[in-house]
Design a protein around this motif. Structure first.
Motif, PDB file in Angstrom:
ATOM      1  N   GLU A  31       0.837  -1.196   0.000  1.00 18.18           N
ATOM      2  CA  GLU A  31       0.000   0.000   0.000  1.00 18.18           C
ATOM      3  C   GLU A  31       0.872   1.244   0.000  1.00 18.18           C
ATOM      4  O   GLU A  31       1.771   1.389   0.822  1.00 18.18           O
ATOM      5  N   ARG A  32       0.622   2.095  -0.940  1.00 21.75           N
ATOM      6  CA  ARG A  32       1.291   3.384  -1.028  1.00 21.75           C
ATOM      7  C   ARG A  32       0.270   4.441  -1.434  1.00 21.75           C
ATOM      8  O   ARG A  32      -0.426   4.287  -2.424  1.00 21.75           O
ATOM      9  N   LYS A  33       0.180   5.496  -0.615  1.00 20.73           N
ATOM     10  CA  LYS A  33      -0.721   6.622  -0.898  1.00 20.73           C
ATOM     11  C   LYS A  33      -2.160   6.165  -1.139  1.00 20.73           C
ATOM     12  O   LYS A  33      -2.844   6.632  -2.054  1.00 20.73           O
ATOM     13  N   PHE A  88       6.361   6.101  -4.935  1.00 23.66           N
ATOM     14  CA  PHE A  88       7.426   5.709  -4.013  1.00 23.66           C
ATOM     15  C   PHE A  88       8.221   6.910  -3.495  1.00 23.66           C
ATOM     16  O   PHE A  88       9.382   6.764  -3.116  1.00 23.66           O
ATOM     17  N   SER A  89       7.588   8.062  -3.458  1.00 24.69           N
ATOM     18  CA  SER A  89       8.294   9.286  -3.071  1.00 24.69           C
ATOM     19  C   SER A  89       8.866   9.216  -1.650  1.00 24.69           C
ATOM     20  O   SER A  89       9.838   9.906  -1.326  1.00 24.69           O
ATOM     21  N   ALA A  90       8.275   8.383  -0.797  1.00 30.15           N
ATOM     22  CA  ALA A  90       8.756   8.257   0.578  1.00 30.15           C
ATOM     23  C   ALA A  90       9.784   7.138   0.749  1.00 30.15           C
ATOM     24  O   ALA A  90      10.319   6.967   1.848  1.00 30.15           O
ATOM     25  N   ASP A 136      15.453   4.636  -1.141  1.00 27.03           N
ATOM     26  CA  ASP A 136      16.281   3.811  -2.029  1.00 27.03           C
ATOM     27  C   ASP A 136      15.699   3.734  -3.441  1.00 27.03           C
ATOM     28  O   ASP A 136      16.441   3.591  -4.418  1.00 27.03           O
ATOM     29  N   VAL A 137      14.370   3.797  -3.541  1.00 26.76           N
ATOM     30  CA  VAL A 137      13.725   3.734  -4.854  1.00 26.76           C
ATOM     31  C   VAL A 137      13.821   5.081  -5.561  1.00 26.76           C
ATOM     32  O   VAL A 137      14.222   5.156  -6.731  1.00 26.76           O
ATOM     33  N   ILE A 138      13.461   6.141  -4.869  1.00 27.60           N
ATOM     34  CA  ILE A 138      13.421   7.459  -5.504  1.00 27.60           C
ATOM     35  C   ILE A 138      14.819   7.937  -5.883  1.00 27.60           C
ATOM     36  O   ILE A 138      14.993   8.683  -6.856  1.00 27.60           O
ATOM     37  N   ARG A 139      15.839   7.469  -5.164  1.00 23.54           N
ATOM     38  CA  ARG A 139      17.218   7.861  -5.496  1.00 23.54           C
ATOM     39  C   ARG A 139      17.592   7.424  -6.906  1.00 23.54           C
ATOM     40  O   ARG A 139      18.340   8.115  -7.603  1.00 23.54           O
TER      41      ARG A 139
END
Length: 234
Positions: free
Chosen positions: A149-151, A172-174, A177-180
């Protein structure tokens, strides 16, 4: 430095000779990298202001439908780890390897995790047909039952692969490791590409920007010079 610099000119004016045959090899030799002998030049000035040089050409980044932007830049490893922490995954004993479409027994056995069947054409371009067993989703049905679950949204691995880079970066803004790794793909102008898009369908310029995004995600970009091969078809 700290600029986007272009070298332009009519055909045959020496652009490639200057950048690809002289500047790039000279800088690579300066930093102790294996390279061809640089073309004739008197001296190289300003290299002490740089920490590294990266030459990004337009050679293909993959030839199979299993290769895609999210796996090439390394973001899928972080996403698989997130799915492995889902309650349903823990209950079933699924590790991150279960969510790999390149290996393991979580992927569809018919298409091998590509989502497509590759049909070689003798005189035409090869054709990719949607896998009849997984309907292009790449995974076994039981793997798709695991969601995160995201947002306020519940998504499985196939849903994530169907997102554009821009949509995934928002979702995945939070997740640091993903947003990088995803943010550089947005920064180079590929926010419209889907995470699971087969790399053979990318143009030469798009593939080149995926390579650049990968380099940007792993380096201190402040003092690195990126040399991009000239786009031939865009």
């Amino acid at each position: 430095l700290q600029r986007l610099v272009t070298v332009t000119g009519v055909s045959g004016s020496g652009k490639s000779s200057l950048i690809q045959d002289v500047l790039a090899p000279a800088l690579m030799r300066h930093f102790g990298k294996a390279t061809e002998t640089p073309g004739a030049h008197d001296r190289l000035l300003g290299a002490d202001h740089l920490s590294d040089v990266v030459f990004v050409d337009q050679s293909p980044i993959g030839k199979t439908a299993r290769s895609n932007p999210v796996s090439y830049v390394g973001a899928w490893d972080a996403i698989r780890e997130i799915f492995a922490t889902a309650p349903e995954a823990r209950q079933r004993g699924y590790t991150a390897s279960k969510f790999s479409f390149n290996s393991g027994d979580g992927r569809c056995p018919t298409c091998g995790g590509s989502g497509f069947e590759h049909v070689e054409m003798q005189f035409l371009s090869d054709v990719y047909l949607r896998c009849p067993d997984c309907d292009g989703k790449r995974y076994r049905p039981e793997i798709l039952e695991v969601t995160i679950e995201r947002k306020g949204r519940h998504v499985n691995v196939a849903d994530v692969l169907d997102l554009t880079v821009s949509e995934a970066a928002d979702l995945f803004s939070a997740d640091r490791d993903v947003i990088r790794v995803l943010q550089p793909i947005v920064d180079v102008g590929l926010e419209y590409v889907k995470l699971g898009q087969p790399v053979p369908t990318l143009s030469g310029g798009e593939a080149q920007r995926v390579k650049l995004a990968q380099e940007l995600s792993k380096r201190d970009t402040g003092r690195t010079l990126y040399i991009l091969d000239e786009p031939r078809s865009e």
